[in-house]
Motif scaffolding. Structure first.
Motif, mmCIF file in Angstrom:
data_model
loop_
_atom_site.group_PDB
_atom_site.id
_atom_site.type_symbol
_atom_site.label_atom_id
_atom_site.label_comp_id
_atom_site.label_asym_id
_atom_site.label_seq_id
_atom_site.Cartn_x
_atom_site.Cartn_y
_atom_site.Cartn_z
ATOM 1 N N ALA A 61 -41.039 25.722 -67.460
ATOM 2 C CA ALA A 61 -40.609 27.214 -68.199
ATOM 3 C C ALA A 61 -41.078 27.145 -70.150
ATOM 4 N N LEU A 62 -41.181 26.577 -70.645
ATOM 5 C CA LEU A 62 -41.549 26.640 -72.156
ATOM 6 C C LEU A 62 -42.949 26.997 -71.744
ATOM 7 N N ILE A 75 -30.893 26.939 -62.699
ATOM 8 C CA ILE A 75 -31.539 27.367 -63.902
ATOM 9 C C ILE A 75 -32.436 25.778 -64.631
ATOM 10 N N VAL A 76 -33.732 26.193 -65.164
ATOM 11 C CA VAL A 76 -34.686 25.366 -65.767
ATOM 12 C C VAL A 76 -34.541 24.879 -67.070
ATOM 13 N N TYR A 77 -34.098 26.192 -67.300
ATOM 14 C CA TYR A 77 -34.384 26.263 -69.627
ATOM 15 C C TYR A 77 -33.170 26.815 -69.508
ATOM 16 N N GLU A 136 -29.314 20.182 -69.915
ATOM 17 C CA GLU A 136 -30.097 19.092 -70.447
ATOM 18 C C GLU A 136 -30.313 18.814 -69.124
ATOM 19 N N PRO A 137 -32.128 18.406 -68.996
ATOM 20 C CA PRO A 137 -32.750 17.934 -67.512
ATOM 21 C C PRO A 137 -32.363 16.863 -67.912
ATOM 22 N N SER A 138 -31.675 15.816 -66.725
ATOM 23 C CA SER A 138 -31.907 14.748 -66.597
ATOM 24 C C SER A 138 -32.546 14.145 -65.799
ATOM 25 N N GLU A 194 -36.348 17.699 -63.538
ATOM 26 C CA GLU A 194 -36.121 18.619 -64.286
ATOM 27 C C GLU A 194 -36.457 18.839 -65.311
ATOM 28 N N ILE A 195 -37.142 17.380 -65.792
ATOM 29 C CA ILE A 195 -37.882 17.657 -66.987
ATOM 30 C C ILE A 195 -39.435 18.432 -66.662
#
Length: 324
Positions: free
Chosen positions: A141-142, A78-80, A128-130, A134-135
């Motif tokens: 994805a966005l 899961i990325v978003y 919440e990417p950390s 992940e960011i």
């Protein structure tokens, strides 16, 4: 075997079985898509703690094939997250079980939606990417959301009627109890396997050769497909590149006691022809004849151009040559 690492990730590991091998002599794209859907489902349910349904499968490119006996690894992360949706990056890799590094075979984004007992979407915990990675994946994805919205809008504008003259095939059968998912409906991965089979028949009839899928995109699930319903999978050629045949596939279903079939899934698959050695070969160019042919041909070109704007994507070579 299923392994879980980070709370937002699930990895499935197993051996590709002889029964996974299809008409191509290796594992068909439809089976790979089924694996992708299962891994993404496991990640979604683990995160949402509720039943989840497939909403969308993004662009998936099929690289080197998976062979019988390979050790397969399907990682779903899961990325978003939206309000009720989970955007899940899936990566399929395989290797020789006797040793050697794993090679990535395909990757794509799958979107699942968490639903309650009434079948309506419910909120999910926000991811919440950390880490920098992940960011980066979240931002990727966005960035694809707007591209996906343009693709869906373009696909929804199209109408397919009997005025088309291109190669077209329709498969009809009953959804069997063996097709069931954990919610009592037809498994999304099974539907994608049907799509691959119909696209194979349509493309192979057109070019007179064996064909394999190299890409599937815009797989959108509109409504659930029920066990025991009549299923109709229609595949139609809409465009040809140098080697690729673009096949639009519609899946419809309905109660066998009635006559109405409702659209459940729609996507576009690209197939390539292969010679006896398995090398991709050019296919005859399809020339649109009717007004509908020309409109759908232009639609396929539009989708290629939209996808070319996504991060990491570009126009195919035959279009680059036309747009210096």
């Amino acid at each position: 075997m299923t392994e879980t690492g980070a709370p937002n990730s699930v990895t499935l590991r197993f051996l590709a079985a002889p029964t996974d091998v299809g008409h191509s002599g290796s594992v068909d794209a439809g089976t790979v898509l089924e694996w992708v859907d299962k891994a993404a489902y496991a990640a979604a349910v683990g995160w949402a703690k509720s039943y989840c349904v497939t909403a969308y499968v993004g662009n998936i490119h099929f690289a080197d094939p998976v062979n019988s006996g390979d050790m397969v690894e399907v990682e779903a992360t899961i990325v978003y997250t939206g309000r009720s949706s989970m955007h899940i990056r899936t990566v399929v890799s395989s290797s020789d079980p006797k040793g050697g590094p794993a090679t990535m075979r395909s990757q794509c984004m799958v979107i699942f939606v968490a639903v309650g007992e009434d079948g309506k979407p419910i909120p999910v915990k926000q991811f919440e990417p950390s880490t920098p990675e992940e960011i980066e994946q979240r931002d990727h994805a966005l960035a694809r959301i707007k591209v996906r919205e343009r693709i869906v809008e373009a696909m929804n504008r199209q109408e397919y009627t009997d005025a088309g003259t291109a190669e077209r095939v329709t498969l009809r059968f009953m959804a069997a109890p063996t097709d069931v998912n954990w919610g009592g409906k037809v498994h999304g991965g099974i539907v994608m396997k049907w799509i691959d089979e119909a696209a194979y028949v349509c493309a192979s009839r057109y070019c007179g050769r064996d064909t394999v899928a190299v890409f599937s995109g815009g797989v959108r699930f509109y409504r659930p497909l029920l066990i025991g319903h009549v299923v109709e999978v229609e595949a139609r050629l809409v465009y040809t590149g140098t080697k690729g045949m673009h096949i639009a596939v519609h899946v419809r279903s309905g109660d066998p006691k009635g006559r109405e079939l409702n659209l459940t899934t729609y996507c576009l698959t690209v197939m390539v022809a292969r010679d006896d050695e398995g090398t991709s070969v050019p296919v005859p160019a399809w020339v649109p004849v009717s007004d509908e042919d020309k409109r759908l041909h232009a639609h396929a070109r539009e989708l290629l151009e939209i996808r070319g704007t996504a991060p990491g994507n570009r126009l195919p070579n035959h279009l680059l040559a036309q747009n210096p």
